[in-house]
Structure formats: C-alpha cells, structure tokens
Design an enzyme around this catalytic site. Structure first.
Site, PDB file in Angstrom:
ATOM      1  N   SER A 152       2.308   4.021   6.235  1.00 21.31           N
ATOM      2  CA  SER A 152       3.592   3.432   5.944  1.00 21.31           C
ATOM      3  C   SER A 152       4.405   4.458   5.537  1.00 21.31           C
ATOM      4  CB  SER A 152       3.479   2.374   4.631  1.00 21.31           C
ATOM      5  OG  SER A 152       4.661   1.774   4.300  1.00 21.31           O
ATOM      6  N   ARG A 221       9.617  -6.588  -5.858  1.00 18.97           N
ATOM      7  CA  ARG A 221       8.287  -6.571  -5.542  1.00 18.97           C
ATOM      8  C   ARG A 221       7.739  -7.666  -4.748  1.00 18.97           C
ATOM      9  NH1 ARG A 221       4.284  -3.045  -4.019  1.00 18.97           N
ATOM     10  NH2 ARG A 221       2.183  -3.498  -4.660  1.00 18.97           N
ATOM     11  N   ASP A 315       0.553  -6.416  11.669  1.00 20.99           N
ATOM     12  CA  ASP A 315       1.986  -5.780  11.072  1.00 20.99           C
ATOM     13  C   ASP A 315       3.120  -6.446  11.753  1.00 20.99           C
ATOM     14  OD1 ASP A 315       3.549  -4.309   9.544  1.00 20.99           O
ATOM     15  OD2 ASP A 315       2.510  -2.618   9.852  1.00 20.99           O
ATOM     16  N   HIS A 348       0.555  -5.440   7.152  1.00 21.32           N
ATOM     17  CA  HIS A 348       0.574  -4.112   6.775  1.00 21.32           C
ATOM     18  C   HIS A 348      -0.143  -3.452   5.863  1.00 21.32           C
ATOM     19  CE1 HIS A 348       3.484  -0.544   6.529  1.00 21.32           C
ATOM     20  NE2 HIS A 348       3.539  -0.857   5.370  1.00 21.32           N
ATOM     21  N   ASP A 349      -0.508  -4.123   5.258  1.00 21.67           N
ATOM     22  CA  ASP A 349      -1.294  -3.986   3.793  1.00 21.67           C
ATOM     23  C   ASP A 349      -2.944  -3.478   4.595  1.00 21.67           C
ATOM     24  OD1 ASP A 349      -0.012  -3.326   1.831  1.00 21.67           O
ATOM     25  OD2 ASP A 349      -0.948  -5.017   0.739  1.00 21.67           O
TER      26      ASP A 349
END
Length: 490
Positions: A152, A221, A315, A348-349
């Site tokens: 990232s 967040r 992602d 993405h994580d």
C-alpha cells in the site's frame, strides 16, 4: 525450517543532526525517527532489508512489546524461517515522517514554539519520507540495501526508493501499490479529510491538550476501511446478519453486523492515531506520482533493482491493473521485474492477511539471489607495480583483507590478502609479485550465491573477486556475507 517469532522488540530513535529540506521547499529541524530492527547485520552489511509501513502503520513490524499480546503488523512474514528470515537478514522498519508513532509529525513539539506543530507542520510527500529513511540507513552505516519491501503506502515508498536511490536498492518488493495515485483514491482520501476537518473539535488542527476530533477521525477510518475490504469478504464475514438482535428495529440505530464492525474499527482507531497525521499522510499519498511527462516509463528509468510486483485479485482500491502498469513500465526500461497476484477475497488488506502466499512468493524471490545482487562494488584495487608497503597501507586505511591486483589494462592478474602481507613481513619479501596469488579463483555477477559459496568452501578461501568478460573487477564478495544469506552462518 521452523518458523518463529523475533520475540520481544524495542523501538529506538535517531535524530537528524542537520535540517531536513522538504520537497515543498520548507525545512524541518531536529527530525526524530522511530525505528525497530530484527536479526543481525552481517560484517559487510550486505543483508539489510528495509520494510516500509502503510498509511496507519508504525515501526513495530514484528515481535511483541513487553506484555502486549498483539504482535507487530507484519509479524507473519518477519522472523526465523519466514519470508524476511531474521536468521539471514537484518530487517529495519521506521515510522514515516508525518506519522504519530515516534517520528516527527504534526503532534510533535515545534522547537520554535515549544508547542505541538498542528497544521503549522509542513506538508510532506512520499519522497520526503524516503529521504528520512535514507538518513536512517546512512546512520546505521549501510551503503546498500539487500531489499526494500512494503504494501500500500509502503509499496509507494518502495517505488520511490527505486527511483530516488537506485544504486542503494538491490531488490524491491512493492505490494498492492500504484505508480501514481488515481482520482478515485484521491477522492476517498478527501472524504476522510473532510470528515476530520468538519468535526468542531478539530479547531483548525489546534486540539492538543483539549478534546480531540474523534468523531471525524472515526468516520474517516470507517470510510477508508470499506475500501480495504472487498464485496466478497463482506458477504462472507457479515452477510446481512443483524447485530445483537433478531428483528429489524425500523429506526436509525446500528443494526447490521457490518455497521457494528465499522463503528468498532472507527472507535478503536481513534485511540491509537492522531487526526492531523491522518490529514498529512493521506495528502502525501494523493501527491504520489512517479510519472515524468505523464509517462511511468520515463519515471522508472533510473531503476536498477531486481523488482517483484505483487497485486491482490480482489483489491478494488489498488486494483491489479495498476500493478501491471508498473510492470509494463519497468519492462520497457529492460528492468529485471517479476509479477504475481495474491489470490484472495480479502481485498486490499490481503497484503497484511495472506501470510502463507506472501511467505512463499517473497521467499522464492529473495532466495534466488545472484552474486551481482550482493557483491560489494566499492572494491579497493592495487596495480601490479605497487609495493608491499603500499598494499599494507591500503588494507589498513580501507579496512579490507583482500586486494585484487590489476595489470595496466585493468584486467585481474592476482590477489593479495592480509595473510600474504603478514607472510611478507615474516620472510622479508619486498616485491608484490613475491606474495600475490596469480591463480585467482573468481566468480561472475550472474552466478548464484550458492555456487559462489561452494567455490569458496572448496578452495578454502574467504573472498572472490567478481569479474566481467574482459577480466575487469566489478565487485567482491566475502564468505561472511554469503554464509549469512544462505543460512550457513551463526
């Protein structure tokens, strides 16, 4: 090999002795850098790997702090027997400039006022972050990194390292990243920033010592966390299940499990992160653009490293096509670039979660190491017309034990070791040709380190000059450095 933990880890700090000039033209004074290290730096300092963290990460990449049960953010791939094997490598991770975990950022004290910077802190870029990391690497006495790796925003730092300091990076691993932030990525970051600045508690960034803008930061967040997941992972994890109830309430309370999860993520985040840092770091991500004249090919032209680009199939924040654009640009520059995808539904994580795939892909990439990847290119040499006294002085001043001896055409004709110098003193020799070894065992840059190490072991020697087709010396490798990398060292 059994995989293990690095154990208890501690955070160190280093303060720059000179002002840091930023890309904006502003300067920062007395910049402090928080960092952690794992493993042991070998004698010739050729086994160092810099790990770069993502947007809300920190220097604590592996192991545990005291009694904390939560390990470092990339503990699954850093440690004995893991991808970043601390029995082989010396792993470094630092908190980025503008962060809030020990490195100078907006929550740090401004030396001019004695108060937190707040929004008087200058805007920083990914390049500024990398320049600070470069200062840390210099402080540690490391002239070249075996590898730089990150996902990232950490992957962006890796790409910046490749073009800002091409000669310092042997291998580079960029995961779930982009060469240029897209409008969609900028848009999500802007929504997060507006959530923070719209919170009355933000007070223009001057909230230290008062109520913090936790509502705005929590909302930022929550929005960001949605982009880190995927549609499939949310279906699997939550579906349409309700939280702590059997029936719909027909009101605006939190009802669905996915809602409860996002609220938890937002609330817990405010306890560990600074709102102003979030503003600055997302802006740095927005500014990230390695293209030159709208061309990534031109932007990556300085790259010398061997590169591994990894994307995640699910992602949608940094989709695979953006990683493939990086691969295409590097290939156009005739770089040695490799590409793979993490097949995952975690979005993405996945670069934090899919440790099994990461350990496999990264280990294969790091273990396929050629002599040119690890050789010392700053090699003192001596001419065959030189005297033993000159050779002895050079060994002392340069701190080396091996001196390749060159002919007038710069080709290799011999090698002198510190043992040879001692023998010359004992026997009263004065001429270099009386002590040098003329049958020199050598290697080439394209040989693997295993072959080179085996050759040293077979001939019972501790170093090999690296030569090109013209017999010119282009580097030198030592048994100390190789033994660590191939797992034979202590």
């Amino acid at each position: 090999m059994q995989r293990g933990s690095v154990g208890i880890s501690t955070t160190s700090t280093f303060t720059l002795a000179t002002p840091l000039l930023l890309e904006s033209g502003a300067s920062l004074f007395s910049v402090q850098i928080a960092y952690e290290t794992y493993g042991t730096l070998n004698h010739d300092k050729s086994n160092a790997i810099l790990v770069c963290h993502a947007l809300t990460g920190d220097a604590h990449a592996a192991g545990h702090h005291g009694d904390e049960s939560r390990p470092g953010w990339w503990d699954g791939v850093i440690g004995p027997g893991k991808a970043f094997d601390t029995d082989k490598y010396f792993v470094i991770c630092s908190n980025v400039l503008g962060g809030c975990k020990g490195t100078t950022g907006p929550a740090s004290q401004n030396p001019d006022t004695g108060k937190p910077y707040g929004t008087s802190f200058p805007v920083v870029t990914i390049r500024d972050m990398v320049n600070v990391q470069k200062a840390l690497i210099d402080h540690l006495g490391i002239s070249q990194l075996f590898a730089v790796a990150g996902g990232s925003m950490g992957g962006m730092q890796v790409l910046q390292w490749m073009v800002s300091y091409p000669s310092m990076v042997r291998k580079a691993i960029a995961i779930a990243a982009t060469g240029s932030s897209t409008p969609q990525q900028i848009a999500f970051n802007e929504v997060g920033r507006k959530a923070i600045t719209a919170d009355p508690a933000w007070c223009g960034g001057d909230y230290y010592g008062k109520e913090h803008p936790v509502k705005g930061l929590s909302l930022a967040r929550m929005v960001a966390h949605i982009t880190y997941l995927s549609d499939a992972s949310m279906h699997t994890k939550f579906g349409r299940a309700l939280q702590d109830r059997e029936f719909r309430g027909f009101d605006f309370d939190t009802e669905f499990q996915v809602e409860s999860y996002l609220h938890h993520q937002g609330t817990s985040f405010t306890k560990r992160f600074d709102a102003n840092s979030y503003l600055y770091l997302t802006k740095a991500v927005d500014y990230f653009d390695l293209s030159v004249d709208d061309s990534l090919i031109s932007g990556f032209a300085p790259t010398k490293a061997t590169v591994l680009i990894i994307s995640v199939t699910s992602d949608w924040l940094y989709p695979p096509y953006q990683s493939q654009e990086i691969v295409s640009a590097l290939s156009a520059n005739e770089c040695d670039v490799h590409y793979c995808e993490l097949r995952s539904q975690f979005g993405h994580d996945a670069f934090l979660i899919e440790t099994g795939q990461l350990n496999y892909s990264i280990s294969r990439f790091l273990d396929h190491t050629l002599v040119r990847d690890v050789m010392n290119t700053q090699v003192p040499v001596i001419s065959e017309q030189s005297t033993i006294a000159v050779a002895a002085r050079m060994m002392i001043t340069q701190g080396v034990n091996h001196l390749p001896v060159l002919a007038p055409d710069q080709s290799l004709v011999g090698i002198v070791t510190s043992w040879d110098i001692a023998n010359a003193v004992a026997c009263g020799y004065t001429s270099l040709d009386q002590i040098m070894s003329s049958q020199v065992i050598t290697t080439t840059g394209d040989e693997t380190i295993e072959v080179a190490a085996s050759r040293m072991e077979q001939h019972r020697i501790s170093a090999l000059p690296v030569i090109d087709q013209a017999q010119h010396v282009i580097g030198l490798i030592s048994s100390d450095g190789l033994s660590k990398l191939i797992g034979r060292g202590p």
